[in-house]
Design a protein around this motif. Structure first.
Motif, mmCIF file in Angstrom:
data_model
loop_
_atom_site.group_PDB
_atom_site.id
_atom_site.type_symbol
_atom_site.label_atom_id
_atom_site.label_comp_id
_atom_site.label_asym_id
_atom_site.label_seq_id
_atom_site.Cartn_x
_atom_site.Cartn_y
_atom_site.Cartn_z
ATOM 1 N N GLU A 1 0.153 0.022 9.632
ATOM 2 C CA GLU A 1 -0.895 0.897 9.091
ATOM 3 C C GLU A 1 -0.409 1.409 7.742
ATOM 4 O OE1 GLU A 1 -1.055 3.793 12.255
ATOM 5 O OE2 GLU A 1 0.449 5.061 11.271
ATOM 6 N N VAL A 2 -1.310 1.935 6.949
ATOM 7 C CA VAL A 2 -0.920 2.497 5.655
ATOM 8 C C VAL A 2 0.026 3.669 5.905
ATOM 9 C CG1 VAL A 2 -1.739 3.700 3.595
ATOM 10 C CG2 VAL A 2 -3.023 1.751 4.490
ATOM 11 N N GLY A 3 1.197 3.640 5.272
ATOM 12 C CA GLY A 3 2.185 4.705 5.451
ATOM 13 C C GLY A 3 3.250 4.395 6.486
ATOM 14 N N ALA A 4 3.072 3.340 7.284
ATOM 15 C CA ALA A 4 4.027 3.040 8.373
ATOM 16 C C ALA A 4 5.427 2.761 7.854
ATOM 17 C CB ALA A 4 3.529 1.854 9.198
ATOM 18 N N HIS A 5 5.545 2.149 6.679
ATOM 19 C CA HIS A 5 6.859 1.787 6.145
ATOM 20 C C HIS A 5 7.310 2.718 5.015
ATOM 21 C CE1 HIS A 5 6.697 -2.653 7.717
ATOM 22 N NE2 HIS A 5 6.717 -1.750 8.673
ATOM 23 N N ILE A 6 6.601 3.831 4.832
ATOM 24 C CA ILE A 6 6.941 4.748 3.737
ATOM 25 C C ILE A 6 8.034 5.712 4.184
ATOM 26 C CG2 ILE A 6 6.080 6.658 2.306
ATOM 27 C CD1 ILE A 6 5.067 3.977 1.322
ATOM 28 N N ALA B 1 0.834 -1.209 0.000
ATOM 29 C CA ALA B 1 0.000 0.000 0.000
ATOM 30 C C ALA B 1 0.863 1.251 0.000
ATOM 31 C CB ALA B 1 -0.945 -0.001 1.201
ATOM 32 N N GLY B 2 1.777 1.341 -0.975
ATOM 33 C CA GLY B 2 2.511 2.577 -1.203
ATOM 34 C C GLY B 2 1.816 3.365 -2.304
ATOM 35 N N PRO B 3 2.423 4.452 -2.788
ATOM 36 C CA PRO B 3 1.785 5.254 -3.837
ATOM 37 C C PRO B 3 1.428 4.449 -5.093
ATOM 38 C CG PRO B 3 3.589 6.485 -2.866
ATOM 39 C CD PRO B 3 3.654 5.100 -2.274
ATOM 40 N N ALA B 4 2.294 3.502 -5.484
ATOM 41 C CA ALA B 4 2.023 2.724 -6.707
ATOM 42 C C ALA B 4 0.825 1.796 -6.519
ATOM 43 C CB ALA B 4 3.259 1.919 -7.103
ATOM 44 N N GLY B 5 0.827 1.034 -5.418
ATOM 45 C CA GLY B 5 -0.260 0.081 -5.176
ATOM 46 C C GLY B 5 -1.598 0.770 -4.982
ATOM 47 N N GLU C 1 2.422 10.721 4.907
ATOM 48 C CA GLU C 1 1.110 11.375 5.044
ATOM 49 C C GLU C 1 0.343 11.352 3.725
ATOM 50 O OE1 GLU C 1 1.800 15.293 6.594
ATOM 51 O OE2 GLU C 1 2.061 14.562 8.651
ATOM 52 N N VAL C 2 1.057 11.577 2.620
ATOM 53 C CA VAL C 2 0.409 11.516 1.301
ATOM 54 C C VAL C 2 -0.135 10.110 1.065
ATOM 55 C CG1 VAL C 2 0.762 11.737 -1.199
ATOM 56 C CG2 VAL C 2 1.880 13.349 0.359
ATOM 57 N N THR C 3 0.647 9.110 1.449
ATOM 58 C CA THR C 3 0.238 7.708 1.261
ATOM 59 C C THR C 3 -0.995 7.392 2.103
ATOM 60 O OG1 THR C 3 2.538 7.124 0.835
ATOM 61 C CG2 THR C 3 1.047 5.324 1.362
ATOM 62 N N ARG C 4 -1.000 7.876 3.338
ATOM 63 C CA ARG C 4 -2.166 7.656 4.203
ATOM 64 C C ARG C 4 -3.419 8.273 3.568
ATOM 65 N NH1 ARG C 4 -0.414 9.958 9.114
ATOM 66 N NH2 ARG C 4 1.072 8.270 9.196
ATOM 67 N N TRP C 5 -3.249 9.464 3.009
ATOM 68 C CA TRP C 5 -4.369 10.145 2.342
ATOM 69 C C TRP C 5 -4.826 9.340 1.113
ATOM 70 C CZ3 TRP C 5 -4.749 12.294 -2.599
ATOM 71 C CH2 TRP C 5 -5.877 13.094 -2.831
ATOM 72 N N LEU C 6 -3.884 8.817 0.339
ATOM 73 C CA LEU C 6 -4.251 7.971 -0.807
ATOM 74 C C LEU C 6 -5.023 6.734 -0.340
ATOM 75 C CD1 LEU C 6 -0.995 8.062 -2.997
ATOM 76 C CD2 LEU C 6 -3.253 8.896 -3.693
ATOM 77 N N GLY C 7 -4.614 6.186 0.816
ATOM 78 C CA GLY C 7 -5.341 5.038 1.385
ATOM 79 C C GLY C 7 -6.791 5.393 1.690
ATOM 80 N N GLU C 8 -7.007 6.596 2.214
ATOM 81 C CA GLU C 8 -8.384 7.044 2.516
ATOM 82 C C GLU C 8 -9.194 7.190 1.229
ATOM 83 O OE1 GLU C 8 -7.655 10.674 4.632
ATOM 84 O OE2 GLU C 8 -6.802 9.623 6.375
ATOM 85 N N GLN C 9 -8.555 7.718 0.179
ATOM 86 C CA GLN C 9 -9.258 7.859 -1.112
ATOM 87 C C GLN C 9 -9.628 6.482 -1.662
ATOM 88 O OE1 GLN C 9 -9.933 11.141 -1.700
ATOM 89 N NE2 GLN C 9 -8.712 11.225 0.170
ATOM 90 N N ALA C 10 -8.703 5.531 -1.534
ATOM 91 C CA ALA C 10 -8.964 4.172 -2.038
ATOM 92 C C ALA C 10 -10.125 3.530 -1.285
ATOM 93 C CB ALA C 10 -7.698 3.321 -1.910
ATOM 94 N N GLU C 11 -10.111 3.649 0.045
ATOM 95 C CA GLU C 11 -11.183 3.038 0.850
ATOM 96 C C GLU C 11 -12.534 3.681 0.557
ATOM 97 O OE1 GLU C 11 -9.226 1.040 4.751
ATOM 98 O OE2 GLU C 11 -9.408 3.220 4.836
#
Length: 548
Positions: A48-53, A16-20, A119-129
């Motif tokens: 969590e989404v973004g934890a390893h980014i 769940a990085g920017p690409a995925g 933070e950008v990745t976490r936001w992308l996760g919210e958009q995906a969900e």
């Protein structure tokens, strides 16, 4: 052993990085527009989404604007526009600033944003969900599954609650199988499963070997009087010698936050070199140190990045799936940017997968994806920079001049291509042939040691589990690496995972402190004997980067 439970999806995405996440978002957008139902699931090994980014990061918003045109209105955390670019060549005591008009376009950041990519990745996760994508953080994909025809049919998550000796603890939980018509791999640079797929399907045949760097980064809260939001500083030169590829970044965000980091090419030759210590030394430079005086270090992390560019890209597709983002190596090393490429490749792969599903296809090759990439602005951008990393093998001066000629004078339209033939692990020379480097002791104020650094990366691993840093032959570290290369693993690891100690008989042995591992993958890349293989630990473990 009991048969694993399984779940069926149209598309399974690993990472769940920017690409995925961009792959998942684009798939759902296309399904919505066409009134189709497509089931999409994303597995993420981080808690969590973004934890390893972990990334610099200055972000080019071009691909994000294509994916989500109203990202500003939707609250994407791109808050600090770049206002000024500085490029410095450092000597040990001084700095020379390159005039702005002389900078090639690849070093200019007009229209870009300094971001915290987590933070950008976490936001992308919210958009995906919000579009109906199912995201499972804390579940590490540990195994690729194949159907009877040899095509990828999905992945299995790792078992949880396995003890160090391989027995099952009271918390044992068997992994699950996730089956899909197409599986997209977006694990980031040197992904464990991506590496297996590249080997199995010979995806790198006819390509240059992939090249990597290790990126080490800290976040600081600095004196408000020294904060200049929007200022981007890059440096080359000291403390690295002229034959070692690398450079540094120092970015001013809002709220008195600066992020500082160094990238060192993992094709370096001297086994005495320590990227971590080089980075700590860099912060003591008279032009750099004043930014940190009176400030406080609040976060630390490290991650390998791909740097081979277009010439090292493997074949992107295979029966049943595709590689996107840094899994394939789309980072543009000349621009020090990869998130825009990750988002764009996710979108291209999603379009190809959507069209295939629409045509009732499954588990074949998504050839439309690489075809679309070759017609994209991203291909054009990477093609312009195709020689960037290769010039550094001829030394920093030649590399600087040739990058200027290619990027500035020729606009990236050069009639020549330079190839690399050596993988990074083949570049290390015997310790006896190279100068020893004596690094200064950290002062605990501006420069630090590894263990205090790992502490603020919030890294955690359950100690009673199989060590996820595996050795093909346990005798090699002492028999070869210590004897020939002076044990380079204790220096290239930025987290103090590897230590050579004496056993009860006074014999040398390698101790692996796996609980310190920040999942940077440097050992998997740089080990000269390729004896260390990084495999995923239990899901949810590793660092927890707070918006790095």
């Amino acid at each position: 052993m009991a048969e694993r439970e399984s779940m069926e999806y149209d598309v399974v995405i690993v990472g769940a990085g920017p690409a995925g996440l961009s792959t998942a978002i684009k798939l759902k957008q296309l399904a919505q527009t066409s009134n189709k139902e497509i089931s999409v699931c994303v597995l993420e090994k981080g808690s969590e989404v973004g934890a390893h980014i972990l990334s610099g990061a200055v972000m080019d918003p071009q691909a994000l604007t294509e994916l989500i045109p109203d990202w500003k209105e939707k609250g994407a955390p791109l808050n600090t526009a770049v206002t000024e670019d500085e490029f410095l060549f450092l000597s040990e005591t001084g700095a020379k600033k390159t005039p702005h008009w002389l900078l090639p376009d690849c070093f200019k950041n007009d229209g870009n944003y300094i971001v915290r990519l987590g933070e950008v990745t976490r936001w992308l996760g919210e958009q995906a969900e919000s579009l109906g994508v199912e995201i499972f953080p804390g579940f590490a994909a540990a195994e690729v599954l194949y159907d009877e025809n040899g095509a990828v049919k999905g992945v299995a998550t790792g078992d949880m609650g396995v003890s160090r000796d391989g027995s099952h603890s009271p918390h044992y939980q068997q992994g699950m199988e996730l089956h899909a018509k197409y599986t997209i791999f977006s694990e980031g640079a040197r992904g464990q499963l991506g590496r297996q797929l590249i080997n199995r399907f010979k995806l790198d045949e006819g390509r240059d070997p992939q090249s990597y760097g290790i990126g080490i980064k800290e976040m600081w809260e600095i004196d408000p009087a020294k904060s200049k939001p929007g200022l981007v500083i890059h440096t080359a030169g000291w403390p690295l010698d002229s034959d070692t590829y690398g450079g540094t970044f120092l970015y001013h965000l809002d709220n008195n936050i600066v992020v500082v980091g160094m990238v060192v090419g993992l094709d370096y030759a001297n086994p005495w070199l320590s990227p971590f210590e080089e980075f700590q030394r860099y912060k003591t430079h008279p032009n750099i140190k004043p930014y940190f005086e009176g400030g406080k270090r609040i976060a630390y992390g490290a991650r390998a990045i791909t740097a081979g560019g277009l010439l090292s890209l493997p074949k992107l597709v295979f029966p049943g799936g595709a590689l996107v983002g840094c899994e394939a190596g789309f980072l543009n090393a000349s621009r020090i940017k990869g998130s825009h490429a990750a988002i764009k490749t996710g979108m291209l792969a999603a379009q190809a997968a959507f069209d295939a599903l629409n045509a009732d296809r499954s588990r074949d090759e998504l050839t439309a994806y690489p075809e679309a990439f070759e017609k994209s602005w991203l291909f054009e951008e990477l093609n312009k920079a195709r020689n960037f990393k290769q010039w550094f093998k001829k030394g920093r001066t030649v590399a600087t001049i040739m990058t200027g000629i290619e990027q500035k004078l020729l606009g990236g339209k050069m009639p020549w291509t330079i190839h690399r033939t050596k993988a990074d692990h083949e570049c290390l020379r015997p310790a006896s042939e190279m100068p020893k480097i004596n690094y200064p002791k950290p002062d605990g104020v501006i420069s630090f040691d590894r263990l205090s650094s790992v502490f603020i990366s919030n890294t955690n691993h359950e100690e009673d589990q199989p060590i996820h840093l595996t050795l093909k032959d346990p005798t090699v570290p002492v028999r070869v690496n210590l004897v020939k290369y002076a044990g380079p693993e204790q220096r290239y690891c930025p987290a103090g995972v590897y230590e050579f100690i004496k056993d009860d008989n006074g014999e040398d042995k390698l101790q692996i402190n796996a609980q310190n591992c920040v999942h940077c993958k440097t050992c998997d890349i740089k080990d000269p004997t390729q004896n260390i293989v990084w495999v995923t630990p239990q899901g949810g473990e590793g660092p927890v980067y707070s918006g790095m």
